[in-house]
Enzyme design. Structure first.
Site, PDB file in Angstrom:
ATOM      1  N   TYR A 164     115.198 108.849  69.526  1.00 35.58           N
ATOM      2  CA  TYR A 164     114.483 107.655  69.995  1.00 35.58           C
ATOM      3  C   TYR A 164     114.630 107.583  71.501  1.00 35.58           C
ATOM      4  O   TYR A 164     115.727 107.762  72.036  1.00 35.58           O
ATOM      5  CB  TYR A 164     115.076 106.399  69.345  1.00 35.58           C
ATOM      6  CG  TYR A 164     114.452 105.104  69.819  1.00 35.58           C
ATOM      7  CD1 TYR A 164     113.151 104.757  69.429  1.00 35.58           C
ATOM      8  CD2 TYR A 164     115.142 104.234  70.655  1.00 35.58           C
ATOM      9  CE1 TYR A 164     112.585 103.562  69.861  1.00 35.58           C
ATOM     10  CE2 TYR A 164     114.580 103.049  71.083  1.00 35.58           C
ATOM     11  CZ  TYR A 164     113.294 102.714  70.684  1.00 35.58           C
ATOM     12  OH  TYR A 164     112.737 101.535  71.113  1.00 35.58           O
ATOM     13  N   ASP A 171     118.141 112.318  77.682  1.00 33.03           N
ATOM     14  CA  ASP A 171     118.156 110.870  77.529  1.00 33.03           C
ATOM     15  C   ASP A 171     119.579 110.479  77.141  1.00 33.03           C
ATOM     16  O   ASP A 171     119.971 110.595  75.985  1.00 33.03           O
ATOM     17  CB  ASP A 171     117.143 110.458  76.465  1.00 33.03           C
ATOM     18  CG  ASP A 171     117.105 108.946  76.279  1.00 33.03           C
ATOM     19  OD1 ASP A 171     117.977 108.253  76.848  1.00 33.03           O
ATOM     20  OD2 ASP A 171     116.214 108.465  75.564  1.00 33.03           O
ATOM     21  N   LYS A 227     121.766 100.921  79.024  1.00 33.05           N
ATOM     22  CA  LYS A 227     122.844 100.338  78.233  1.00 33.05           C
ATOM     23  C   LYS A 227     124.132 100.103  79.052  1.00 33.05           C
ATOM     24  O   LYS A 227     124.192  99.131  79.781  1.00 33.05           O
ATOM     25  CB  LYS A 227     123.068 101.158  76.964  1.00 33.05           C
ATOM     26  CG  LYS A 227     121.777 101.131  76.106  1.00 33.05           C
ATOM     27  CD  LYS A 227     121.922 101.524  74.659  1.00 33.05           C
ATOM     28  CE  LYS A 227     120.622 101.143  73.948  1.00 33.05           C
ATOM     29  NZ  LYS A 227     119.873 102.233  73.381  1.00 33.05           N
TER      30      LYS A 227
HETATM   31  C1  LIG Z   1     118.270 102.298  73.602  1.00 31.27           C
HETATM   32  C2  LIG Z   1     117.671 103.590  73.950  1.00 31.27           C
HETATM   33  C3  LIG Z   1     116.509 103.677  74.737  1.00 31.27           C
HETATM   34  C4  LIG Z   1     115.706 102.475  75.124  1.00 31.27           C
HETATM   35  O1  LIG Z   1     116.394 101.583  75.932  1.00 31.27           O
HETATM   36  P1  LIG Z   1     115.912 100.038  75.978  1.00 31.27           P
HETATM   37  O2  LIG Z   1     116.776  99.437  77.028  1.00 31.27           O
HETATM   38  O3  LIG Z   1     116.118  99.500  74.599  1.00 31.27           O
HETATM   39  O4  LIG Z   1     114.470 100.046  76.361  1.00 31.27           O
HETATM   40  C5  LIG Z   1     116.088 104.918  75.125  1.00 31.27           C
HETATM   41  N1  LIG Z   1     116.750 106.030  74.765  1.00 31.27           N
HETATM   42  C6  LIG Z   1     117.859 105.984  74.001  1.00 31.27           C
HETATM   43  C7  LIG Z   1     118.572 107.244  73.676  1.00 31.27           C
HETATM   44  C8  LIG Z   1     118.341 104.764  73.560  1.00 31.27           C
HETATM   45  O5  LIG Z   1     119.400 104.729  72.756  1.00 31.27           O
END
Ligand SMILES: *Cc1c(COP(=O)(O)O)cnc(C)c1O
Length: 427
Positions: free
Chosen positions: A143, A238, A266
């Site tokens: 994701y 990511d 995060k």
């Molecule tokens: C949470 C997450 C996102 C998206 O971040 P948001 O602040 O919710 O938009 C993207 N990539 C990964 C791996 C994530 O866990």
């Protein structure tokens, strides 16, 4: 009479689609309705009815120090007193950028944004603008936020609700996103052979957390790095979850693999809305105003988010050795949970990376999304409900990670194991 969670949820459902502002907060896949939060501190979260839970959601990752850490709260309050946003640069943004550049060898320049989604979306646009290519490759069950190009065979809520993509994403756009099973070198090589010179980038969660926790097989990411470099495809890590979670830095600082671009979020916002993407200076200089690829944000690098993030990161940096104890205590918890399931003859596979873990209700090893999807989600839901009843808050989905924080204590783990023992006794 004070309102119950049910009262709030019923009203929320009239005003907000599904009653929640992010689908991962809904309890649809586990049954029931979410509790509404009154407050949280350390490892504990309390609902509007006064019931307290040991929290393993941790705002889905940011709260590595636990909730309402005094240093973070103070930093936010002090920043707020100086103004909450200016639309002009601040020293805090430069301090954050410096910290990220110093910590990640692959990041030479970085841009700060307001969410992980925004970071990834912008990194993809930059990769396309830099390479002049349009296709991207991602892995099934990973994701990367909810931008159009990335909602194809995505993890997290998309996996929880069994949606292959999303209505509203134009098929012409989805057609530019190639997907491959994670950890599958053969499928990867086939996809690269078929699309290699049309691919702007490959994006990957180096340790996927959004199909539940899955570990990269030895050599998989190394091969990915080589194969992308050979074809002049940009590699994007990511690390929105894994950054400052699996170690000080991210998976790339543990393994010495240098991606071209990295996305963060995060933890670096300490619980406030934030995101960042950075990497090779020659690529990053393609961003406006230095270059032609447009990217902007009214609240980007927001002073409160910088204050909360810097306060969090400084504590982590000063206590970097504590990652080891976090690792150890999460290992013990997982070991003890596994023992309880084994004693009852309930097949589970627990995957863990540092303080991230997932209890998959399957006897098989889980190395990709297809394997994760074989889990018994009914059994997960039963476990989830049993634990919740006994004061333990787990992610309301089989396909998400549990998050352990520095604030979790032995007493929290004892409570968790007791709750699990009782839940399984009533199985
Ligand atoms: C949470 C997450 C996102 C998206 O971040 P948001 O602040 O919710 O938009 C993207 N990539 C990964 C791996 C994530 O866990």
């Amino acid at each position: 009479m004070a309102w119950t969670s049910e009262d709030w949820f019923n009203l929320a459902c009239e005003l907000i689609p599904g009653g929640v502002n992010s689908p991962v907060r809904a309890y649809r896949s586990v049954g029931g309705m979410p509790f509404f939060v009154e407050q949280a501190a350390g490892s504990r979260i309390r609902d509007v009815e006064g019931k307290e839970y040991v929290d393993y959601v941790g705002s889905w990752g940011p709260m590595i120090l636990g909730h309402a850490h005094p240093a973070v709260v103070t930093a936010i309050a002090e920043a707020a007193a100086r103004g909450t946003s200016y639309g002009a640069p601040t020293p805090g943004e430069v301090e954050m950028a410096m910290l990220l550049v110093e910590t990640f060898p692959s990041i030479e320049k970085v841009r700060l944004v307001s969410s992980g989604t925004e970071a990834v979306m912008s990194a993809i646009r930059l990769a396309r603008g830099f390479t002049g290519r349009e296709k991207i490759l991602k892995f099934e069950g990973c994701y990367h936020g909810h931008a159009d190009s990335l909602l194809v065979k995505a993890g997290s809520g998309v996996a929880t609700f069994g949606i292959p993509g999303s209505p509203g994403v134009p098929k012409e756009l989805a057609a530019l996103t190639i997907t491959v099973p994670f950890n599958n070198q053969v499928a990867l090589e086939a996809a690269l052979a078929a699309h290699g010179d049309e691919l702007a980038c490959v994006i990957v969660e180096p340790v996927p957390g959004n199909m539940g926790v899955v570990l990269p097989k030895p050599g998989f990411l190394e091969t990915l790095r080589e194969a992308t470099r050979e074809r002049a495809i940009l590699l994007i890590f990511d690390e929105v979850i894994s950054g400052f979670r699996v170690a000080w830095g991210g998976w790339q600082t543990v393994t010495d693999i240098a991606p071209d671009l990295t996305c963060l979020g995060k933890i670096i916002g300490g619980g406030l809305p934030v995101g960042a993407f950075g990497g090779r200076a020659d690529i990053m200089d393609h961003l406006a105003p230095a270059g032609p690829v447009y990217q902007a944000g009214t609240l980007s690098g927001n002073p409160l988010a910088m204050a909360a993030g810097l306060a969090t990161l400084r504590i982590l940096q000063e206590n970097a050795e504590h990652y080891e104890s976090l690792d150890r205590k999460t290992f013990s918890l997982c070991f003890d949970l596994k023992t309880l399931f084994d004693e009852k003859g309930i097949p589970v596979t627990i995957n863990r990376s540092g303080s991230l873990f997932t209890v998959f209700f399957t006897a098989n090893p889980v190395t990709d999304f297809a394997m994760a999807a074989k889990s018994d989600t009914e059994a997960y839901a039963r476990w989830f409900r049993g634990m919740l009843e006994r004061g333990i808050s787990l992610p309301p989905s089989q396909f998400e990670a549990c998050f352990v924080s520095f604030a979790h204590t032995d007493e929290d783990f004892e409570r968790t194991l007791t709750a699990c023992r009782e839940t399984l006794a009533a199985w």
